[in-house]
Design a protein around this motif. Structure first.
Motif, mmCIF file in Angstrom:
data_model
loop_
_atom_site.group_PDB
_atom_site.id
_atom_site.type_symbol
_atom_site.label_atom_id
_atom_site.label_comp_id
_atom_site.label_asym_id
_atom_site.label_seq_id
_atom_site.Cartn_x
_atom_site.Cartn_y
_atom_site.Cartn_z
ATOM 1 N N PHE A 1 -32.872 -2.457 -25.772
ATOM 2 C CA PHE A 1 -34.235 -2.753 -26.219
ATOM 3 C C PHE A 1 -34.368 -2.543 -27.726
ATOM 4 O O PHE A 1 -35.017 -3.329 -28.424
ATOM 5 N N MET A 2 -33.753 -1.475 -28.244
ATOM 6 C CA MET A 2 -33.779 -1.226 -29.680
ATOM 7 C C MET A 2 -33.100 -2.363 -30.448
ATOM 8 O O MET A 2 -33.564 -2.771 -31.509
ATOM 9 N N MET A 3 -32.013 -2.884 -29.882
ATOM 10 C CA MET A 3 -31.293 -3.971 -30.544
ATOM 11 C C MET A 3 -32.105 -5.258 -30.554
ATOM 12 O O MET A 3 -32.158 -5.971 -31.565
ATOM 13 N N SER A 4 -32.746 -5.572 -29.450
ATOM 14 C CA SER A 4 -33.447 -6.852 -29.333
ATOM 15 C C SER A 4 -34.825 -6.840 -29.977
ATOM 16 O O SER A 4 -35.283 -7.868 -30.490
ATOM 17 N N ALA A 5 -35.507 -5.687 -29.973
ATOM 18 C CA ALA A 5 -36.888 -5.654 -30.463
ATOM 19 C C ALA A 5 -37.132 -4.652 -31.579
ATOM 20 O O ALA A 5 -38.234 -4.623 -32.141
ATOM 21 N N GLY A 6 -36.119 -3.838 -31.885
ATOM 22 C CA GLY A 6 -36.337 -2.789 -32.867
ATOM 23 C C GLY A 6 -35.433 -2.857 -34.084
ATOM 24 O O GLY A 6 -35.666 -3.624 -35.008
ATOM 25 N N SER A 7 -34.361 -2.066 -34.048
ATOM 26 C CA SER A 7 -33.488 -1.901 -35.215
ATOM 27 C C SER A 7 -32.390 -2.942 -35.315
ATOM 28 O O SER A 7 -31.620 -2.935 -36.294
ATOM 29 N N GLY A 8 -32.257 -3.808 -34.334
ATOM 30 C CA GLY A 8 -31.239 -4.855 -34.384
ATOM 31 C C GLY A 8 -29.840 -4.285 -34.453
ATOM 32 O O GLY A 8 -29.500 -3.319 -33.761
ATOM 33 N N ILE A 9 -29.020 -4.862 -35.302
ATOM 34 C CA ILE A 9 -27.628 -4.439 -35.432
ATOM 35 C C ILE A 9 -27.523 -3.025 -35.985
ATOM 36 O O ILE A 9 -26.514 -2.343 -35.839
ATOM 37 N N GLY A 10 -28.613 -2.537 -36.625
ATOM 38 C CA GLY A 10 -28.617 -1.190 -37.195
ATOM 39 C C GLY A 10 -29.063 -0.116 -36.229
ATOM 40 O O GLY A 10 -29.402 1.001 -36.663
ATOM 41 N N THR A 11 -29.026 -0.389 -34.931
ATOM 42 C CA THR A 11 -29.444 0.596 -33.935
ATOM 43 C C THR A 11 -28.649 1.904 -34.024
ATOM 44 O O THR A 11 -29.243 2.988 -33.989
ATOM 45 N N PRO A 12 -27.305 1.889 -34.138
ATOM 46 C CA PRO A 12 -26.587 3.157 -34.313
ATOM 47 C C PRO A 12 -27.064 3.924 -35.541
ATOM 48 O O PRO A 12 -27.138 5.156 -35.521
ATOM 49 N N ALA A 13 -27.396 3.189 -36.612
ATOM 50 C CA ALA A 13 -27.888 3.849 -37.827
ATOM 51 C C ALA A 13 -29.238 4.508 -37.584
ATOM 52 O O ALA A 13 -29.555 5.535 -38.194
ATOM 53 N N ALA A 14 -30.057 3.932 -36.696
ATOM 54 C CA ALA A 14 -31.342 4.552 -36.355
ATOM 55 C C ALA A 14 -31.113 5.914 -35.706
ATOM 56 O O ALA A 14 -31.858 6.875 -35.968
ATOM 57 N N PHE A 15 -30.080 6.007 -34.869
ATOM 58 C CA PHE A 15 -29.727 7.301 -34.273
ATOM 59 C C PHE A 15 -29.261 8.280 -35.346
ATOM 60 O O PHE A 15 -29.551 9.480 -35.278
ATOM 61 N N LEU A 16 -28.538 7.786 -36.324
ATOM 62 C CA LEU A 16 -28.073 8.633 -37.425
ATOM 63 C C LEU A 16 -29.256 9.216 -38.192
ATOM 64 O O LEU A 16 -29.292 10.416 -38.492
ATOM 65 N N ILE A 17 -30.235 8.376 -38.500
ATOM 66 C CA ILE A 17 -31.424 8.836 -39.224
ATOM 67 C C ILE A 17 -32.190 9.870 -38.402
ATOM 68 O O ILE A 17 -32.609 10.922 -38.908
ATOM 69 N N ALA A 18 -32.373 9.585 -37.107
ATOM 70 C CA ALA A 18 -33.089 10.516 -36.232
ATOM 71 C C ALA A 18 -32.351 11.845 -36.141
ATOM 72 O O ALA A 18 -32.980 12.914 -36.145
ATOM 73 N N MET A 19 -31.032 11.803 -36.077
ATOM 74 C CA MET A 19 -30.249 13.037 -35.986
ATOM 75 C C MET A 19 -30.446 13.904 -37.225
ATOM 76 O O MET A 19 -30.624 15.122 -37.124
ATOM 77 N N VAL A 20 -30.424 13.293 -38.388
ATOM 78 C CA VAL A 20 -30.607 14.047 -39.631
ATOM 79 C C VAL A 20 -31.997 14.687 -39.674
ATOM 80 O O VAL A 20 -32.153 15.871 -39.997
ATOM 81 N N VAL A 21 -33.017 13.921 -39.325
ATOM 82 C CA VAL A 21 -34.389 14.439 -39.338
ATOM 83 C C VAL A 21 -34.540 15.591 -38.341
ATOM 84 O O VAL A 21 -35.123 16.640 -38.663
ATOM 85 N N LEU A 22 -34.015 15.412 -37.140
ATOM 86 C CA LEU A 22 -34.138 16.454 -36.118
ATOM 87 C C LEU A 22 -33.327 17.693 -36.471
ATOM 88 O O LEU A 22 -33.717 18.818 -36.147
ATOM 89 N N ALA A 23 -32.198 17.497 -37.151
ATOM 90 C CA ALA A 23 -31.400 18.645 -37.599
ATOM 91 C C ALA A 23 -32.186 19.462 -38.619
ATOM 92 O O ALA A 23 -32.157 20.701 -38.592
ATOM 93 N N VAL A 24 -32.903 18.785 -39.519
ATOM 94 C CA VAL A 24 -33.741 19.482 -40.499
ATOM 95 C C VAL A 24 -34.856 20.243 -39.784
ATOM 96 O O VAL A 24 -35.138 21.407 -40.090
ATOM 97 N N PHE A 25 -35.505 19.604 -38.806
ATOM 98 C CA PHE A 25 -36.534 20.277 -38.011
ATOM 99 C C PHE A 25 -35.964 21.510 -37.319
ATOM 100 O O PHE A 25 -36.595 22.575 -37.271
ATOM 101 N N THR A 26 -34.756 21.380 -36.806
ATOM 102 C CA THR A 26 -34.143 22.447 -36.025
ATOM 103 C C THR A 26 -33.838 23.681 -36.867
ATOM 104 O O THR A 26 -33.804 24.798 -36.348
ATOM 105 N N VAL A 27 -33.623 23.505 -38.164
ATOM 106 C CA VAL A 27 -33.328 24.643 -39.037
ATOM 107 C C VAL A 27 -34.445 25.685 -38.954
ATOM 108 O O VAL A 27 -34.198 26.872 -38.729
ATOM 109 N N GLY A 28 -35.691 25.259 -39.128
ATOM 110 C CA GLY A 28 -36.806 26.194 -39.040
ATOM 111 C C GLY A 28 -37.022 26.706 -37.631
ATOM 112 O O GLY A 28 -37.284 27.892 -37.413
ATOM 113 N N PHE A 29 -36.902 25.818 -36.659
ATOM 114 C CA PHE A 29 -37.088 26.168 -35.247
ATOM 115 C C PHE A 29 -36.125 27.273 -34.819
ATOM 116 O O PHE A 29 -36.519 28.257 -34.185
ATOM 117 N N THR A 30 -34.854 27.130 -35.207
ATOM 118 C CA THR A 30 -33.852 28.117 -34.797
ATOM 119 C C THR A 30 -33.969 29.410 -35.589
ATOM 120 O O THR A 30 -33.640 30.482 -35.074
#
Length: 504
Positions: A53-82
């Protein structure tokens, strides 16, 4: 600033505060907590369900890169949380963290929102499990078993798993999660060893710039973040873990980064296995899961495709089981503080032998069964209706709580623990994480109709923002009522913590 005197839990089973129950300690280790958290993300469901669904309606061929961006953001969030998790161990997780950081009133509102999210996540997963199970049994065994039969089966399994404690749930989840991860990993490694498909292995899918070049970058990024929902559940197992001060922070970061690397690698290899253009064509076809089934059949064998279908069933079961455990623990945490006295003796009590939130688990089963029955009687499809609508509802609630938690971290360390304060860990990281989470909430609001698909016109979807707001406002109102009429009960809100980790 509100006082932060906690109700401290001590010993093997007897708390320092009379009448306050605790869960069984020292029953789950680092890997167990990681598995419980990763199971809520349901890797095989996130990959086969979200990626096409992400490929067809969202990030297209850059779908893996969308996961990369989300991982970085969530890792930053996790620093304070932990960092906060090193000082406070509370089964209520967000409820406790936000109560200590932003006060009891905001804490209760956040606690109710988090509990609400996990409560609706379980019936949502029952929907997708029942749909997967019905289709798989029909396709591979030729049996037309009604979806509600599988819904009842999942409700029973989840109830039993919670009743007998986290150790049993951990063993079940380890098996289910390991098998689903293995088959996806085998596919990805096979593609890598074969050098990719007709176009080889391109770096384009992991180029962050390409995450913004698809049909709807906002939708793609939202689904990427959605694929991690539940990773923060590590904190609610602190009371039952062997060394919460050390285990919970490590488990949370391992879950965020481990899931992220897995998503990135598997989605990248799935696209590479067919070639970019053909993969996009498959994603937009009538059989979008061929994005994964195609490379799996080509590079591993048909047996793996059959296995993947069954593992989609077991993976959604594992996810639903994990969310049932989360919901039960939030209900337990809210109940045992005696904000409503009758709840302290029911959902706020733990099993005398298994140390589990057994009554809270049964209550959660009743709520989940009621929601499943209501959607079934309304004629809603278990996937398009039950799963999608409740997933959007729960995701909106939990993302708001995550954003609030980031700001609670900043406030907490501004007033406590000068020895732990750090310009990045307790200020910049949670600030960036909180702002990013608010951005994700906006992405959800802007793309809610598209995310709901065939149910875009549903009254449940239209009511989603108002339901979330109503829960939060009720929490604020009830907390203020207690503050005025019963200060002693108000003082307990979000303050039940485990002694070993308090004020360290």
């Amino acid at each position: 600033m509100e006082p932060t005197t906690p109700a401290v839990l001590t010993g093997e089973s007897s708390p320092a505060e009379p009448g306050v129950s605790r869960l069984k300690p020292n029953v789950v280790g680092l890997l167990g907590v990681v598995f419980m958290a990763v199971a809520t993300a349901a890797p095989i469901t996130a990959m086969t369900g979200n990626v096409p669904f992400m490929m067809s309606a969202g990030s297209g061929i850059g779908t893996p890169a969308a996961f990369l961006i989300a991982m970085v953001v969530l890792a930053v969030f996790t620093v304070g949380f932990t960092t906060m998790a090193k000082h406070i161990t509370a089964t209520g997780a967000f409820y406790g963290f936000i109560s200590f950081g932003l006060g009891r009133t905001t804490g209760l509102a956040a606690g109710l929102l988090a509990a609400f999210a996990y409560v609706v996540f379980e019936p949502s997963l029952i929907g997708i499990f029942s749909s997967f199970a019905h289709n798989t049994v029909h396709d591979q065994l030729g049996k037309d078993v009604p979806w509600w039969v599988f819904a009842i089966l999942m409700l029973v399994i989840n109830t039993v798993g919670t009743w007998f404690g986290v150790a049993l749930a951990e063993r079940l989840l380890v098996v289910l999660l390991a098998t689903e991860v293995t088959v996806l990993f085998i596919m990805a490694v096979s593609v890598l060893f074969h050098g990719g498909g007709p176009e080889g292995i391109s770096l384009a899918p992991i180029n962050p710039v390409n995450a913004f070049h698809g049909p709807s970058a906002g939708l793609g990024l939202f689904f990427a973040f959605w694929s991690w929902v539940g990773f923060e559940s590590t904190a609610m197992y602190g009371e039952e873990s062997k060394d919460p001060k050390r285990i919970i922070p490590r488990a949370t970061m391992i879950a965020v980064l481990g899931v992220g690397v897995f998503y990135l690698f598997v989605s990248w290899m799935a696209i590479s296995g067919s070639g970019g253009d053909q993969a996009l064509e498959l994603a937009g076809s009538d059989n979008p899961m061929n994005v994964f089934f195609g490379p799996t059949e080509r590079y591993v064998g048909h047996w793996a495709v059959d296995a993947m279908q069954w593992l989609m069933v077991s993976g959604s079961l594992a996810c639903g089981m994990a969310f049932h455990n989360c919901a039960a623990r939030y209900l337990f945490a809210l109940g045992r503080e005696g904000v409503v006295p009758a709840l302290q003796r029911t959902i706020g009590s733990s099993h005398p032998r298994h140390g589990s939130p057994h009554i809270a688990g049964v209550v959660q089963t009743v709520i989940a069964a009621t929601l499943v029955l209501a959607f079934g009687l309304a004629g809603k499809d278990p996937y398009a209706g039950l799963y999608t609508l409740l997933a959007v509802l729960g995701t909106m609630a939990i993302l708001i709580v995550q954003a609030t938690c980031s700001f609670a971290v900043i406030a907490y360390f501004r007033n406590n623990h000068p020895e732990t304060r750090h310009w990045f860990r307790t200020l910049v990281a949670p600030l960036l994480g909180g702002v990013a989470m608010i951005g994700v909430v906006l992405l959800l609001v802007l793309n809610m109709d598209t995310a709901a698909g065939a149910e875009a016109g549903s009254m449940v979807l239209k009511a989603t923002p108002y339901l979330v707001a109503a829960v939060a406002l009720f929490g604020i109102g009830y907390a203020l009522y207690l503050k005025r009429t019963d200060p002693s009960r108000y003082a307990l809100l979000g303050r039940t913590v485990l002694e070993e980790s308090h004020e360290r």
